[in-house]
Design an enzyme around this catalytic site. Structure first.
Site, PDB file in Angstrom:
ATOM      1  N   ARG A 102      10.114  -5.829 -32.342  1.00  0.00           N
ATOM      2  CA  ARG A 102       9.980  -7.198 -32.807  1.00  0.00           C
ATOM      3  C   ARG A 102      10.000  -7.247 -34.321  1.00  0.00           C
ATOM      4  O   ARG A 102       9.297  -6.481 -34.990  1.00  0.00           O
ATOM      5  CB  ARG A 102       8.675  -7.821 -32.294  1.00  0.00           C
ATOM      6  CG  ARG A 102       8.539  -9.305 -32.635  1.00  0.00           C
ATOM      7  CD  ARG A 102       7.338  -9.918 -31.967  1.00  0.00           C
ATOM      8  NE  ARG A 102       6.196  -9.973 -32.864  1.00  0.00           N
ATOM      9  CZ  ARG A 102       5.209 -10.872 -32.779  1.00  0.00           C
ATOM     10  NH1 ARG A 102       5.230 -11.777 -31.830  1.00  0.00           N
ATOM     11  NH2 ARG A 102       4.202 -10.843 -33.606  1.00  0.00           N
ATOM     12  N   ASP A 197      -2.294  -4.842 -30.729  1.00  0.00           N
ATOM     13  CA  ASP A 197      -0.972  -4.282 -30.462  1.00  0.00           C
ATOM     14  C   ASP A 197      -1.094  -3.182 -29.416  1.00  0.00           C
ATOM     15  O   ASP A 197      -1.694  -2.128 -29.675  1.00  0.00           O
ATOM     16  CB  ASP A 197      -0.366  -3.737 -31.752  1.00  0.00           C
ATOM     17  CG  ASP A 197       1.074  -3.278 -31.564  1.00  0.00           C
ATOM     18  OD1 ASP A 197       1.295  -2.291 -30.828  1.00  0.00           O
ATOM     19  OD2 ASP A 197       1.979  -3.900 -32.149  1.00  0.00           O
ATOM     20  N   ASP A 200       0.365   0.313 -30.491  1.00  0.00           N
ATOM     21  CA  ASP A 200      -0.474   0.996 -31.474  1.00  0.00           C
ATOM     22  C   ASP A 200      -1.754   1.527 -30.847  1.00  0.00           C
ATOM     23  O   ASP A 200      -2.181   2.662 -31.115  1.00  0.00           O
ATOM     24  CB  ASP A 200      -0.829   0.044 -32.618  1.00  0.00           C
ATOM     25  CG  ASP A 200       0.302  -0.129 -33.613  1.00  0.00           C
ATOM     26  OD1 ASP A 200       1.223   0.712 -33.615  1.00  0.00           O
ATOM     27  OD2 ASP A 200       0.265  -1.101 -34.381  1.00  0.00           O
TER      28      ASP A 200
END
Length: 207
Positions: A102, A197, A200
């Protein structure tokens, strides 16, 4: 069609993901567990085939999922733990891979890697933990349809209503099975309350 899981165990596991104290390894394992449960829900009406097996009392004809008609496709990297979890249940299912990123400024996704087997006559389970704007999921579905997938089922952990609506509008024939639908997207196109996220947190790459 979209269906949010009502399983209390799924809700418990989603809330474990939300907790900032949940370490990377536990985060991945929790995604794996949720994925196995929602995959079972999504495949409740999947085709079966009569198979002869040997039991402790002799030969027996049983109904087994027609796994050769199934392809698991995670959107990397965040979808990888979902693949790992489902492969523990369906180890003989074929896999493919889509890598998308993204753009943080435009919120648009870009495909930069793919490795997809023959999809003719097969059902794809498209694995993506988060539906925020729905952009990457829509792009992934577009790509898989162009590859000839017979049916696409989206498995997701968390989503915003706006993203789900966008996916359903673009691809009304794709069924979405999701663990939790959250309240909204914020001004930065992040899910609220969300869980951060997923990529992550799963792979401990927080800056």
């Amino acid at each position: 069609m979209y269906k949010e899981s009502s399983n209390v165990v799924v809700k418990h596991l989603v809330n474990r993901l939300r907790d900032v104290r949940t370490a990377s390894n536990e985060f991945r394992l929790t995604i794996e567990e949720i994925s196995r449960i929602i995959a079972a829900e999504a495949l409740e009406d999947f085709e079966t085939i009569t198979t002869n097996i040997e039991t402790w009392q002799g030969s027996l004809d049983v109904q087994m999922l027609e796994v050769q008609k199934l392809v698991l496709v995670p959107i990397l990297r965040a979808g990888e733990p979902m693949l790992t979890g489902i492969l523990r249940t369906l180890p003989y299912a074929k896999s493919g891979f889509l890598a998308m990123k993204r753009d943080e400024e435009t919120a648009l996704s870009k495909l930069f890697y793919e490795n997809i087997p023959n999809l003719e006559g097969r059902t794809v389970l498209l694995l993506d933990p988060m539906i925020a704007t729905g952009g990457s999921l829509i792009d992934g579905i577009d790509y898989l349809k162009n590859k000839g997938a017979k049916r696409i089922i989206s498995l997701n952990i968390l989503g915003a209503p706006e993203g789900i609506e966008a996916v359903q509008s673009a691809h009304p024939d794709v069924d979405i099975y999701i663990a939790q639908i959250d309240e909204r997207l914020d001004e930065n196109k992040y899910i609220r309350p969300g869980l951060g996220d997923a990529g992550d947190r799963a792979f401990n790459t927080n800056r």
